[in-house]
Scaffold this motif. Sequence first.
Motif, PDB file in Angstrom:
ATOM      1  N   TYR A  43      -0.015  20.640  17.432  1.00  0.00           N
ATOM      2  CA  TYR A  43      -0.120  19.842  18.067  1.00  0.00           C
ATOM      3  C   TYR A  43       0.559  20.801  19.992  1.00  0.00           C
ATOM      4  CZ  TYR A  43       5.193  21.321  19.451  1.00  0.00           C
ATOM      5  OH  TYR A  43       5.679  21.562  19.524  1.00  0.00           O
ATOM      6  N   THR A  82      -5.775  16.914  33.156  1.00  0.00           N
ATOM      7  CA  THR A  82      -5.772  16.484  31.697  1.00  0.00           C
ATOM      8  C   THR A  82      -6.617  16.390  30.383  1.00  0.00           C
ATOM      9  OG1 THR A  82      -6.056  13.808  32.343  1.00  0.00           O
ATOM     10  CG2 THR A  82      -3.584  15.203  32.181  1.00  0.00           C
ATOM     11  N   ASP A  83      -7.931  16.468  30.887  1.00  0.00           N
ATOM     12  CA  ASP A  83      -9.435  16.362  31.025  1.00  0.00           C
ATOM     13  C   ASP A  83      -8.996  17.740  29.615  1.00  0.00           C
ATOM     14  OD1 ASP A  83      -9.558  13.574  31.200  1.00  0.00           O
ATOM     15  OD2 ASP A  83     -11.398  14.251  32.243  1.00  0.00           O
ATOM     16  N   GLU A 116      -7.195  18.323  27.384  1.00  0.00           N
ATOM     17  CA  GLU A 116      -7.842  17.632  26.397  1.00  0.00           C
ATOM     18  C   GLU A 116      -8.665  18.320  25.065  1.00  0.00           C
ATOM     19  OE1 GLU A 116      -9.593  13.398  24.787  1.00  0.00           O
ATOM     20  OE2 GLU A 116      -8.634  13.666  27.056  1.00  0.00           O
ATOM     21  N   GLN A 117      -9.730  18.641  25.977  1.00  0.00           N
ATOM     22  CA  GLN A 117     -10.537  19.519  25.106  1.00  0.00           C
ATOM     23  C   GLN A 117      -9.625  21.047  24.442  1.00  0.00           C
ATOM     24  OE1 GLN A 117     -14.065  18.249  25.021  1.00  0.00           O
ATOM     25  NE2 GLN A 117     -13.612  20.192  23.138  1.00  0.00           N
ATOM     26  N   ALA A 158      -7.402  20.941  23.362  1.00  0.00           N
ATOM     27  CA  ALA A 158      -6.457  20.652  21.868  1.00  0.00           C
ATOM     28  C   ALA A 158      -7.310  20.552  21.096  1.00  0.00           C
ATOM     29  CB  ALA A 158      -5.320  19.284  21.798  1.00  0.00           C
ATOM     30  N   SER A 200      -2.751  16.278  18.268  1.00  0.00           N
ATOM     31  CA  SER A 200      -2.306  15.527  19.438  1.00  0.00           C
ATOM     32  C   SER A 200      -1.830  16.514  20.801  1.00  0.00           C
ATOM     33  CB  SER A 200      -1.099  14.440  19.282  1.00  0.00           C
ATOM     34  OG  SER A 200       0.086  15.432  18.166  1.00  0.00           O
ATOM     35  N   ILE A 201      -1.087  15.673  21.961  1.00  0.00           N
ATOM     36  CA  ILE A 201      -1.024  16.776  22.719  1.00  0.00           C
ATOM     37  C   ILE A 201       0.208  16.222  23.399  1.00  0.00           C
ATOM     38  CG2 ILE A 201      -1.494  16.822  25.484  1.00  0.00           C
ATOM     39  CD1 ILE A 201      -4.059  16.237  24.793  1.00  0.00           C
ATOM     40  N   TYR A 229       0.472   8.859  32.889  1.00  0.00           N
ATOM     41  CA  TYR A 229       0.200   9.177  31.458  1.00  0.00           C
ATOM     42  C   TYR A 229      -0.962   8.222  31.184  1.00  0.00           C
ATOM     43  CZ  TYR A 229       1.920  13.968  32.879  1.00  0.00           C
ATOM     44  OH  TYR A 229       1.795  15.207  33.808  1.00  0.00           O
ATOM     45  N   GLN A 266      -3.941   7.996  31.384  1.00  0.00           N
ATOM     46  CA  GLN A 266      -4.652   8.978  30.611  1.00  0.00           C
ATOM     47  C   GLN A 266      -4.963   8.895  29.368  1.00  0.00           C
ATOM     48  OE1 GLN A 266      -6.546  11.076  32.343  1.00  0.00           O
ATOM     49  NE2 GLN A 266      -5.620   9.950  35.051  1.00  0.00           N
ATOM     50  N   TYR A 311      -2.113   8.187  27.370  1.00  0.00           N
ATOM     51  CA  TYR A 311      -0.900   8.609  27.074  1.00  0.00           C
ATOM     52  C   TYR A 311       0.078   7.616  26.631  1.00  0.00           C
ATOM     53  CZ  TYR A 311      -2.229  13.583  27.941  1.00  0.00           C
ATOM     54  OH  TYR A 311      -2.597  14.583  27.340  1.00  0.00           O
TER      55      TYR A 311
END
Length: 148
Positions: free
Chosen positions: A73, A95-96, A99-100, A102, A109-110, A125, A128, A130
Amino acid sequence: MKLQIQELTTVEEMLAQIETMRFLYPNLSVEKYKTYLSDMIPHNYIQIGVFENGACLGITGCWSSTKLWTGKYLEIDNFVVNPEVRSKGIGKLLTDYIEQKAIDSDCSSIVLDAFTGNFAAHRFYYNQGYGPRGFHFVKIVDENKMTR
């Protein structure tokens, strides 16, 4: 705005952005920050900053690890955007990017923690994608050692 995203991987690069981190931790000293970063970096900790003309508008730390329940994670840690530029897409950019990162790192997951009273962060969140999956319980054994 001409924004640039940069990964910070050294203590020196991170220390240079302490003023942005102080929006979250106003009393953070250079000495304490340097000590903590020196402990964290060997454990996959990096920071990701959003910059405009060399000025840091937002920053977050992150690191990856593995747990039995989730496998590999990525964890977001110390997410902060300069109050003067909030609601202008800086947080979403971060956050984008996370995500990439991750996905590219083959994470399942994040994860992140947000203080229970920080409703603005909760809303952000949720927006986004979450959602809470449990409680992060904390027992403080020495409050004097905490930054906040």
